[in-house]
Write an enzyme that holds these catalytic residues in place. Structure first.
Site, PDB file in Angstrom:
ATOM      1  NE  ARG A 194      34.179  39.747  43.522  1.00  0.00           N
ATOM      2  CZ  ARG A 194      34.591  38.817  44.387  1.00  0.00           C
ATOM      3  NH1 ARG A 194      35.852  38.446  44.396  1.00  0.00           N
ATOM      4  NH2 ARG A 194      33.746  38.260  45.231  1.00  0.00           N
ATOM      5  CB  THR A 206      33.883  35.993  40.382  1.00  0.00           C
ATOM      6  OG1 THR A 206      34.357  36.919  39.415  1.00  0.00           O
ATOM      7  CG2 THR A 206      34.717  36.096  41.639  1.00  0.00           C
ATOM      8  CB  THR A 207      29.780  32.845  41.676  1.00  0.00           C
ATOM      9  OG1 THR A 207      29.532  34.240  41.837  1.00  0.00           O
ATOM     10  CG2 THR A 207      29.050  32.087  42.762  1.00  0.00           C
ATOM     11  CE1 TYR A 261      30.632  41.676  37.516  1.00  0.00           C
ATOM     12  CE2 TYR A 261      32.037  39.758  37.166  1.00  0.00           C
ATOM     13  CZ  TYR A 261      31.296  40.562  38.001  1.00  0.00           C
ATOM     14  OH  TYR A 261      31.196  40.249  39.345  1.00  0.00           O
ATOM     15  CB  ILE A 268      24.603  38.038  36.353  1.00  0.00           C
ATOM     16  CG1 ILE A 268      24.173  38.125  34.878  1.00  0.00           C
ATOM     17  CG2 ILE A 268      25.597  36.899  36.544  1.00  0.00           C
ATOM     18  CD1 ILE A 268      25.316  38.339  33.901  1.00  0.00           C
ATOM     19  CE1 TYR A 304      48.505  42.484  40.980  1.00  0.00           C
ATOM     20  CE2 TYR A 304      49.568  42.374  38.832  1.00  0.00           C
ATOM     21  CZ  TYR A 304      49.652  42.405  40.206  1.00  0.00           C
ATOM     22  OH  TYR A 304      50.883  42.373  40.805  1.00  0.00           O
ATOM     23  CE  LYS A 315      27.694  39.795  37.703  1.00  0.00           C
ATOM     24  NZ  LYS A 315      28.458  38.567  38.089  1.00  0.00           N
TER      25      LYS A 315
END
Length: 292
Positions: free
Chosen positions: A137, A43-44, A132, A202, A106, A160
């Site tokens: 999110r 994402t980053t 993850y 992370i 989503y 993560k």
């Protein structure tokens, strides 16, 4: 396999394109500063805005620049199981060491759907899989019991965990076994996370302060908790400031200040951080000892 400070790398852009040269230099700097692994295209790394060709380019560039010095965990997540499987195969071809696969977002799958998704990915993936979990999110949240089910697969080696629930570390340790690798996805909670059995983070902050983050992780690994607490206090405002506006805008702004040659450019729908966020980042950089 994985431990310590593992930055979730930003993807540098210049004039709308991936800045490959800056990214190579950035990877080399991260390793020189003590980072224990690298995560491109998370994402980053603004992976949602990358084309398939750019995704492959960034992973390949990271692997080539790392040159085997630290493991590369390539971001491969998504909510289309077939596309995630294809991404793991691409990452394998690029030379990555593992695939980071986010809980599908989503479409809000059930726990049965999450288990089936990760088992299908693990069955087909040529790489070890890092789950993850970031319910803030994705909305979906893989439960401890579901993770334990998934962790029975020999390809699923780590999580993560960005659930924000420190009790999960112990619960997952008991459910998945002591050898199951737990990495924090929240910089601000990494001290407590490691005290409860985690082995690393992370990290977003490690983009900007890789040496301090690596030193912090080493202190927890070696049981030097007083040193770790001092570093936590030094880094905490920066951890907070990295989310003063939509990430990775703050990280890119901070990087441009501490490391020449890095652009602040982000891709829509992200925009540069606000003036208020910039002030918070500047204050946090000074607190951490970077001036600003």
């Amino acid at each position: 396999m994985f431990f310590g400070s593992i930055p979730a790398l930003v993807t540098p852009f210049r004039d709308g394109e991936v800045d490959v040269s800056a990214f190579r230099d950035f990877v080399d700097w991260q390793i020189a500063e003590g980072s224990n692994g690298l995560v491109p295209c998370g994402t980053t790394g603004e992976v949602a805005t990358l084309s398939a060709e750019e995704h492959r380019l960034v992973v390949t560039t990271c692997v080539e620049a790392a040159a085997g010095r630290v493991p590369v965990i390539a971001g491969c997540g998504g909510y289309n199981t077939a596309a995630v499987i294809a991404a793991t195969k691409m990452a394998h071809e690029a030379g990555a060491d593992a695939a980071l696969c986010v809980v599908p977002y989503y479409n809000k799958p059930s726990q049965a759907g999450l288990i089936a998704h990760f088992e299908a990915v693990a069955d087909a993936s040529p790489l070890p899989v890092v789950v993850y979990n970031v319910p803030s999110r994705t909305v979906a949240d893989i439960s401890v019991d579901s993770l334990a089910e998934v962790a029975r697969h020999d390809k699923v080696v780590a999580i993560k965990d960005a659930s924000g629930n420190l009790a999960r570390v112990t619960a997952q340790r008991l459910a998945c076994g002591e050898d199951f690798c737990q990495l924090s996805g929240n910089d601000d909670m990494a001290l407590g996370f490691n005290a409860m059995g985690g082995v690393g983070c992370i990290s977003v902050t490690a983009n900007v302060a890789p040496r301090l983050c690596a030193d912090f992780q080493a202190a927890t690994r070696e049981g030097r908790w007083d040193d770790a607490l001092k570093l936590q206090d030094r880094l905490y405002p920066l951890h907070d400031a990295m989310f003063a506006d939509a990430s990775p805008g703050p990280a890119k702004y901070a990087l441009a200040k501490v490391r020449g040659g890095m652009s602040e450019e982000v891709r829509l729908p992200l925009t540069p951080p606000s003036d208020a966020a910039r002030r918070a980042i500047d204050d946090a950089l000074r607190h951490a000892g970077f001036g600003g």
